[in-house]
Design a protein around this motif. Structure first.
Motif, PDB file in Angstrom:
ATOM      1  N   GLU A 204     -45.939  22.346 -22.583  1.00 42.30           N
ATOM      2  CA  GLU A 204     -45.929  21.045 -22.711  1.00 42.30           C
ATOM      3  C   GLU A 204     -45.294  20.514 -24.002  1.00 42.30           C
ATOM      4  OE1 GLU A 204     -50.258  21.099 -22.686  1.00 42.30           O
ATOM      5  OE2 GLU A 204     -50.550  20.785 -20.727  1.00 42.30           O
ATOM      6  N   GLY A 205     -45.091  21.395 -24.810  1.00 39.75           N
ATOM      7  CA  GLY A 205     -44.155  21.024 -26.088  1.00 39.75           C
ATOM      8  C   GLY A 205     -43.312  22.150 -26.394  1.00 39.75           C
ATOM      9  N   CYS A 206     -42.040  21.877 -27.131  1.00 34.85           N
ATOM     10  CA  CYS A 206     -41.212  23.094 -27.388  1.00 34.85           C
ATOM     11  C   CYS A 206     -40.796  22.857 -28.933  1.00 34.85           C
ATOM     12  CB  CYS A 206     -39.988  23.159 -26.522  1.00 34.85           C
ATOM     13  SG  CYS A 206     -39.009  24.426 -26.843  1.00 34.85           S
ATOM     14  N   PHE A 207     -41.274  23.804 -29.621  1.00 34.07           N
ATOM     15  CA  PHE A 207     -40.957  23.568 -31.297  1.00 34.07           C
ATOM     16  C   PHE A 207     -39.955  24.523 -31.812  1.00 34.07           C
ATOM     17  CE2 PHE A 207     -44.991  21.869 -30.346  1.00 34.07           C
ATOM     18  CZ  PHE A 207     -44.990  20.718 -30.987  1.00 34.07           C
ATOM     19  N   CYS A 208     -38.827  24.238 -32.032  1.00 35.02           N
ATOM     20  CA  CYS A 208     -37.600  25.061 -32.312  1.00 35.02           C
ATOM     21  C   CYS A 208     -37.345  24.974 -33.918  1.00 35.02           C
ATOM     22  CB  CYS A 208     -36.510  24.826 -31.889  1.00 35.02           C
ATOM     23  SG  CYS A 208     -36.432  24.764 -30.039  1.00 35.02           S
ATOM     24  N   VAL A 209     -37.274  25.928 -34.724  1.00 35.42           N
ATOM     25  CA  VAL A 209     -36.846  26.031 -36.208  1.00 35.42           C
ATOM     26  C   VAL A 209     -35.627  26.779 -36.084  1.00 35.42           C
ATOM     27  CG1 VAL A 209     -37.299  26.765 -38.506  1.00 35.42           C
ATOM     28  CG2 VAL A 209     -39.261  25.914 -37.033  1.00 35.42           C
ATOM     29  N   ALA A 210     -34.415  26.008 -36.050  1.00 37.04           N
ATOM     30  CA  ALA A 210     -33.060  26.839 -35.756  1.00 37.04           C
ATOM     31  C   ALA A 210     -32.048  26.134 -36.417  1.00 37.04           C
ATOM     32  CB  ALA A 210     -32.884  26.934 -34.243  1.00 37.04           C
ATOM     33  N   TYR A 211     -30.797  26.444 -36.135  1.00 41.14           N
ATOM     34  CA  TYR A 211     -29.554  25.686 -36.433  1.00 41.14           C
ATOM     35  C   TYR A 211     -28.871  24.972 -35.713  1.00 41.14           C
ATOM     36  CZ  TYR A 211     -26.799  29.963 -34.813  1.00 41.14           C
ATOM     37  OH  TYR A 211     -26.318  30.603 -33.845  1.00 41.14           O
ATOM     38  N   ARG A 212     -28.148  24.014 -36.004  1.00 45.26           N
ATOM     39  CA  ARG A 212     -27.329  23.332 -34.998  1.00 45.26           C
ATOM     40  C   ARG A 212     -25.793  24.057 -35.156  1.00 45.26           C
ATOM     41  NH1 ARG A 212     -27.665  16.927 -35.694  1.00 45.26           N
ATOM     42  NH2 ARG A 212     -26.341  17.149 -33.903  1.00 45.26           N
ATOM     43  N   LEU A 213     -25.095  23.983 -33.843  1.00 44.62           N
ATOM     44  CA  LEU A 213     -23.737  24.623 -33.438  1.00 44.62           C
ATOM     45  C   LEU A 213     -22.907  23.292 -34.147  1.00 44.62           C
ATOM     46  CD1 LEU A 213     -24.073  25.886 -30.129  1.00 44.62           C
ATOM     47  CD2 LEU A 213     -23.789  27.337 -32.054  1.00 44.62           C
ATOM     48  N   ARG A 214     -21.665  24.008 -34.484  1.00 46.49           N
ATOM     49  CA  ARG A 214     -20.683  23.084 -35.345  1.00 46.49           C
ATOM     50  C   ARG A 214     -19.966  22.134 -34.036  1.00 46.49           C
ATOM     51  NH1 ARG A 214     -18.596  23.920 -40.382  1.00 46.49           N
ATOM     52  NH2 ARG A 214     -16.376  23.114 -39.681  1.00 46.49           N
ATOM     53  N   PRO A 215     -19.547  20.879 -34.399  1.00 43.14           N
ATOM     54  CA  PRO A 215     -19.197  20.112 -33.351  1.00 43.14           C
ATOM     55  C   PRO A 215     -17.732  20.591 -32.901  1.00 43.14           C
ATOM     56  CG  PRO A 215     -20.040  18.872 -35.150  1.00 43.14           C
ATOM     57  CD  PRO A 215     -19.939  20.269 -35.585  1.00 43.14           C
ATOM     58  N   SER A 216     -17.538  20.766 -31.745  1.00 43.82           N
ATOM     59  CA  SER A 216     -16.135  21.126 -31.032  1.00 43.82           C
ATOM     60  C   SER A 216     -16.321  20.596 -29.634  1.00 43.82           C
ATOM     61  CB  SER A 216     -16.143  22.679 -30.974  1.00 43.82           C
ATOM     62  OG  SER A 216     -16.988  23.499 -30.186  1.00 43.82           O
ATOM     63  N   PRO A 217     -15.166  20.546 -28.793  1.00 41.01           N
ATOM     64  CA  PRO A 217     -15.067  20.245 -27.509  1.00 41.01           C
ATOM     65  C   PRO A 217     -16.149  21.225 -26.605  1.00 41.01           C
ATOM     66  CG  PRO A 217     -12.960  20.197 -28.316  1.00 41.01           C
ATOM     67  CD  PRO A 217     -13.561  20.743 -29.522  1.00 41.01           C
ATOM     68  N   GLU A 218     -16.160  22.444 -26.995  1.00 39.56           N
ATOM     69  CA  GLU A 218     -17.174  23.302 -26.243  1.00 39.56           C
ATOM     70  C   GLU A 218     -18.659  23.292 -26.577  1.00 39.56           C
ATOM     71  OE1 GLU A 218     -14.428  24.251 -27.791  1.00 39.56           O
ATOM     72  OE2 GLU A 218     -13.180  24.003 -25.977  1.00 39.56           O
ATOM     73  N   THR A 219     -18.900  22.342 -27.539  1.00 38.15           N
ATOM     74  CA  THR A 219     -20.316  22.497 -28.064  1.00 38.15           C
ATOM     75  C   THR A 219     -21.467  21.769 -27.183  1.00 38.15           C
ATOM     76  OG1 THR A 219     -19.594  22.550 -30.621  1.00 38.15           O
ATOM     77  CG2 THR A 219     -21.863  21.758 -30.068  1.00 38.15           C
ATOM     78  N   LEU A 252     -39.287  18.038 -27.172  1.00 34.96           N
ATOM     79  CA  LEU A 252     -38.470  19.255 -27.554  1.00 34.96           C
ATOM     80  C   LEU A 252     -38.430  18.580 -29.209  1.00 34.96           C
ATOM     81  CD1 LEU A 252     -36.809  21.599 -27.746  1.00 34.96           C
ATOM     82  CD2 LEU A 252     -34.826  20.124 -26.846  1.00 34.96           C
ATOM     83  N   TYR A 253     -38.826  19.331 -30.141  1.00 36.61           N
ATOM     84  CA  TYR A 253     -38.727  19.199 -31.526  1.00 36.61           C
ATOM     85  C   TYR A 253     -37.546  20.208 -32.126  1.00 36.61           C
ATOM     86  CZ  TYR A 253     -42.301  15.879 -30.436  1.00 36.61           C
ATOM     87  OH  TYR A 253     -43.160  14.677 -29.967  1.00 36.61           O
ATOM     88  N   LEU A 254     -36.978  19.817 -33.175  1.00 40.16           N
ATOM     89  CA  LEU A 254     -36.108  20.612 -33.698  1.00 40.16           C
ATOM     90  C   LEU A 254     -36.302  20.530 -35.264  1.00 40.16           C
ATOM     91  CD1 LEU A 254     -33.714  22.668 -34.236  1.00 40.16           C
ATOM     92  CD2 LEU A 254     -32.204  20.821 -34.194  1.00 40.16           C
ATOM     93  N   TRP A 255     -36.829  21.514 -35.990  1.00 36.15           N
ATOM     94  CA  TRP A 255     -36.661  21.687 -37.501  1.00 36.15           C
ATOM     95  C   TRP A 255     -35.039  22.302 -37.949  1.00 36.15           C
ATOM     96  CZ3 TRP A 255     -39.036  19.866 -41.888  1.00 36.15           C
ATOM     97  CH2 TRP A 255     -38.504  20.493 -42.900  1.00 36.15           C
ATOM     98  N   ASP A 256     -34.251  21.557 -38.165  1.00 37.54           N
ATOM     99  CA  ASP A 256     -32.814  21.993 -38.339  1.00 37.54           C
ATOM    100  C   ASP A 256     -32.622  22.807 -39.611  1.00 37.54           C
ATOM    101  OD1 ASP A 256     -30.024  22.189 -38.862  1.00 37.54           O
ATOM    102  OD2 ASP A 256     -29.663  20.084 -38.752  1.00 37.54           O
ATOM    103  N   ASP A 257     -32.515  24.095 -39.356  1.00 35.93           N
ATOM    104  CA  ASP A 257     -32.754  24.927 -40.583  1.00 35.93           C
ATOM    105  C   ASP A 257     -31.416  25.778 -40.926  1.00 35.93           C
ATOM    106  OD1 ASP A 257     -34.743  26.102 -42.422  1.00 35.93           O
ATOM    107  OD2 ASP A 257     -34.390  27.940 -41.526  1.00 35.93           O
ATOM    108  N   GLY A 258     -30.256  24.926 -40.747  1.00 39.06           N
ATOM    109  CA  GLY A 258     -28.892  25.401 -40.762  1.00 39.06           C
ATOM    110  C   GLY A 258     -28.755  25.800 -42.399  1.00 39.06           C
ATOM    111  N   ASP A 259     -28.048  26.804 -42.747  1.00 43.33           N
ATOM    112  CA  ASP A 259     -27.860  27.338 -44.022  1.00 43.33           C
ATOM    113  C   ASP A 259     -26.539  26.532 -44.485  1.00 43.33           C
ATOM    114  OD1 ASP A 259     -27.373  28.725 -46.399  1.00 43.33           O
ATOM    115  OD2 ASP A 259     -27.384  30.721 -45.408  1.00 43.33           O
ATOM    116  N   PRO A 260     -26.540  25.812 -45.737  1.00 42.75           N
ATOM    117  CA  PRO A 260     -25.317  25.233 -46.034  1.00 42.75           C
ATOM    118  C   PRO A 260     -24.398  26.106 -46.447  1.00 42.75           C
ATOM    119  CG  PRO A 260     -27.399  24.224 -46.913  1.00 42.75           C
ATOM    120  CD  PRO A 260     -27.796  25.503 -46.199  1.00 42.75           C
TER     121      PRO A 260
END
Length: 333
Positions: A204-219, A252-260
């Motif tokens: 009923e809900g999806c909680f993700c703590v993850a990173y986002r992919l770099r933008p590209s034509p294939e993303t 669907l919720y995302l905590w954007d935890d990408g490493d700078p």
């Protein structure tokens, strides 16, 4: 001394001749005397009835001690919900009936290092039921083995190989594109990810703590990396226009935890180190404003808590905040 007399016993008498000439009990009679065949048959029958994740260890433990060990036998969640995987596929997950309205929420996760393990620890502390769904190739973290072993649920191949999951993969590949070197949806990376479908398809809900992919034509539009990305894609595919569910129900919720410091992820100031919600009509992440509410986990019957195998300190706090104050977004910066 005189050579021992070599008298061959009649066939079926239960005795044979030892190589050194000494009469010895036959193999069949020997096994009968110790009840070996009966005990093996009983152990196999029990394994077929309980369907443990590791039947060889289960049977071996029964023969050695009379009871299965923690590793070879069923875990608590496997005993409580023996058909969990199949019930999820069939659209009837446990605790979903009116008679179970008072049942605690169930976290569906995967026991991997990082986010899965953290979600499991917080959920157990909050009194939730935890089901870490594992396929034969998925290894739980050391912490899950030590402290969350009773929450491990081993999915049999017959469920993972179901046509429902295969068709979901085909649809998701249209959105995400095939991984490099893809030769089959039944092997390699995609084989490992098949269990992720079960984590989200009834959540009923999806909680993700993850990173986002770099933008590209294939993303892909749902630009979460790793196996979490496949899980998020399957969740999104439930809703219109791809699926049949109302987009308003997409949680669907995302905590954007990408490493700078890692160039493999996309650092978007609008979403980085904060919660965002997926907006199906626009196919993008919309950051939650200060004080905007997340769903209360205690109000959900089933929810997915998943993410990256490596978490920042802020990512760990973000997961904990869902349980400490689940009705609102907590500013942890």
């Amino acid at each position: 001394g005189p050579q021992a007399s070599k008298v061959r016993a009649p066939l079926g008498s239960g005795f044979a001749i030892h190589p050194h000439g000494v009469e010895m009990e036959s193999g069949a009679s020997y096994l009968v005397r110790y009840g070996v065949e009966d005990k093996i048959a009983d152990a196999v029958e029990r394994a077929l009835k309980e369907r443990p994740g590791n039947p060889l260890s289960f049977i071996g433990s029964l023969l050695m001690t009379g009871s299965p060990t923690a590793m070879g036998g069923l875990t608590a969640v496997e005993r409580w919900f023996p058909n969990l995987g199949r019930e999820i596929l069939n659209g009837k997950p446990p605790q979903s009936s009116a008679s179970s309205s008072a049942a605690p929420p169930m976290l569906l996760s995967g026991a991997s290092e990082g986010a899965d393990t953290r979600f499991g620890a917080c959920a157990l502390q909050a009194g939730h039921v935890v089901a870490h769904i594992l396929g034969p190739r998925n290894a739980p973290s050391d912490e899950c083995v030590a402290k969350q072993a009773e929450s491990l649920y081993n999915v049999p191949d017959e469920v993972l190989d179901d046509e429902i999951i295969t068709n979901a993969f085909k649809l998701a590949i249209e959105e995400r594109g095939p991984p490099m070197g893809l030769t089959s949806m039944m092997t390699g990376e995609l084989r490992d990810c098949r269990r992720n479908y079960l984590q989200v398809i009834r959540a009923e809900g999806c909680f993700c703590v993850a990173y986002r992919l770099r933008p590209s034509p294939e993303t892909p539009k749902v630009d979460i990396g790793g196996g979490t990305g496949w899980a998020a894609q399957w969740y999104v595919d439930r809703f219109e226009p791809t699926g049949s569910e109302d987009p308003e129900g997409c949680h669907l919720y995302l905590w954007d935890d990408g490493d700078p410091n890692w160039d493999g992820c996309h650092i978007d100031p609008a979403t980085h180190r904060r919660w965002s919600r997926w907006h199906p009509p626009s196919d993008k992440w919309v950051p939650l404003s200060a004080g905007e509410q997340l769903p209360q986990l205690s109000s959900l019957r089933h929810y997915a808590g998943i993410g990256s195998t490596r978490l920042s300190a802020d990512g760990e706090k973000a997961i904990a905040s869902l349980y400490c104050n689940p009705s609102s977004v907590v500013d942890i910066t």
